[in-house]
Design a protein around this motif. Structure first.
Motif, PDB file in Angstrom:
ATOM      1  N   ASP A 141      -3.463  -8.213  -3.484  1.00  0.00           N
ATOM      2  CA  ASP A 141      -3.542  -7.194  -2.419  1.00  0.00           C
ATOM      3  C   ASP A 141      -2.707  -6.128  -2.147  1.00  0.00           C
ATOM      4  O   ASP A 141      -2.570  -5.695  -1.175  1.00  0.00           O
ATOM      5  CB  ASP A 141      -3.507  -8.264  -1.151  1.00  0.00           C
ATOM      6  N   ALA A 142      -2.351  -5.739  -3.636  1.00  0.00           N
ATOM      7  CA  ALA A 142      -1.262  -4.609  -3.598  1.00  0.00           C
ATOM      8  C   ALA A 142      -1.705  -3.147  -2.744  1.00  0.00           C
ATOM      9  O   ALA A 142      -0.972  -2.680  -1.968  1.00  0.00           O
ATOM     10  CB  ALA A 142      -0.795  -4.323  -4.990  1.00  0.00           C
ATOM     11  N   PHE A 143      -3.051  -3.052  -3.192  1.00  0.00           N
ATOM     12  CA  PHE A 143      -3.462  -1.857  -2.643  1.00  0.00           C
ATOM     13  C   PHE A 143      -4.881  -2.349  -1.705  1.00  0.00           C
ATOM     14  O   PHE A 143      -5.464  -1.201  -1.363  1.00  0.00           O
ATOM     15  CB  PHE A 143      -4.148  -1.065  -3.467  1.00  0.00           C
ATOM     16  N   SER A 144      -4.973  -3.435  -1.389  1.00  0.00           N
ATOM     17  CA  SER A 144      -6.193  -3.744  -0.612  1.00  0.00           C
ATOM     18  C   SER A 144      -6.172  -2.933   0.964  1.00  0.00           C
ATOM     19  O   SER A 144      -5.308  -2.935   1.614  1.00  0.00           O
ATOM     20  CB  SER A 144      -5.909  -5.276  -0.173  1.00  0.00           C
ATOM     21  N   GLY A 145      -7.481  -2.400   1.041  1.00  0.00           N
ATOM     22  CA  GLY A 145      -7.688  -2.045   2.192  1.00  0.00           C
ATOM     23  C   GLY A 145      -7.154  -0.485   2.448  1.00  0.00           C
ATOM     24  O   GLY A 145      -6.944   0.175   3.644  1.00  0.00           O
ATOM     25  N   CYS A 146      -6.620   0.242   1.376  1.00  0.00           N
ATOM     26  CA  CYS A 146      -6.360   1.557   1.277  1.00  0.00           C
ATOM     27  C   CYS A 146      -7.324   2.488   1.301  1.00  0.00           C
ATOM     28  O   CYS A 146      -7.943   2.866   0.419  1.00  0.00           O
ATOM     29  CB  CYS A 146      -5.259   1.950   0.118  1.00  0.00           C
ATOM     30  N   ALA A 147      -7.975   2.884   2.378  1.00  0.00           N
ATOM     31  CA  ALA A 147      -9.098   3.428   2.583  1.00  0.00           C
ATOM     32  C   ALA A 147      -9.089   4.882   2.059  1.00  0.00           C
ATOM     33  O   ALA A 147     -10.070   5.335   1.838  1.00  0.00           O
ATOM     34  CB  ALA A 147      -9.595   3.384   3.954  1.00  0.00           C
ATOM     35  N   ASN A 148      -7.987   5.421   1.794  1.00  0.00           N
ATOM     36  CA  ASN A 148      -7.869   6.912   1.562  1.00  0.00           C
ATOM     37  C   ASN A 148      -7.461   6.904   0.042  1.00  0.00           C
ATOM     38  O   ASN A 148      -7.224   8.149  -0.506  1.00  0.00           O
ATOM     39  CB  ASN A 148      -6.660   7.756   2.327  1.00  0.00           C
TER      40      ASN A 148
END
Length: 218
Positions: free
Chosen positions: A64-71
């Motif tokens: 989950d380190a970058f999970s959900g980083c929409a940009n």
């Protein structure tokens, strides 16, 4: 005055080094402030997205380190990384491409799931297992190559990649393909396999969620 400041800064750096105090250049400190890294494991990304470069020396990208980083639009992974945790890049909706270096030997389940803008992916040549849901819901992914050391493809690995039209399987070591690995890929897709494995792979790949019109050929 500027020369004096530079001289003073240089003297201060030398003094701190002699005293045993680590001196971290400002630009390195600024770059690394976007990442939480513990014992070589990148556990969290705190940046604003755009183009991110993981610092050299990181050996693992945690779950989950970058999970959900929409940009997040692009990511550069150094050769020091050997593993990528589950859902590490899941739902990075602006990520357009990813190159997984050959030093990476394991990728966790759902690592790139839901990357809706992902158009290009290069999988490490040293990966032996593509886990469950790894590239599921990558709706703009059009082609992918399965490297020659892969032995298994997990369930729903490429599910709902509705524009996935070309799958090139280079490996001759493939032994297991789990259910719905290719669920809802493009109905006119082609799965290309090694000629000497054509008959074996036709049986192995049969009924893995793909439309009946999907071709399996050498």
């Amino acid at each position: 005055m500027k020369q004096v400041k530079k001289l003073l800064c240089g003297i201060l750096t030398v003094c701190m080094t002699i005293a045993g105090i680590a001196v971290v250049p400002q630009h390195v400190r600024a770059a690394n402030s976007d990442f939480v890294i513990t014992n070589g494991v990148l556990t969290e990304y705190k940046g604003n997205g755009g183009n991110a470069t993981i610092p050299d020396g990181v050996i693992s990208i945690g779950a989950d380190a970058f999970s959900g980083c929409a940009n997040l639009q692009s990511i550069t992974i150094p050769d020091s990384v050997t593993s990528i945790g589950s859902c590490a890049f899941s739902d990075c909706e602006s990520l357009t491409s990813i190159v997984i270096p050959d030093d990476v030997t394991s990728i966790g389940a759902g690592a790139c799931s839901g990357c809706k803008s992902l158009k290009s992916v290069k999988i490490s040549n040293n990966i032996t297992d593509i886990g469950a849901y790894t590239f599921s819901r990558c709706v703009n992914l059009k082609s992918v190559t399965i490297p020659d050391r892969v032995k298994s493809i997990g369930k729903y690995a490429f599910a709902c990649c509705k524009n996935l039209k070309t799958i090139t399987i280079q490996t001759e070591r493939l032994q297991r393909v789990d259910k719905n690995a290719f669920l809802s890929i493009k109905s006119t897709a082609t799965i290309k396999v090694p000629l000497k494995k054509l008959n074996v792979y036709k049986k192995l790949l049969k009924g893995k969620g793909q439309h009946q019109n999907v071709k399996i050929q050498s």
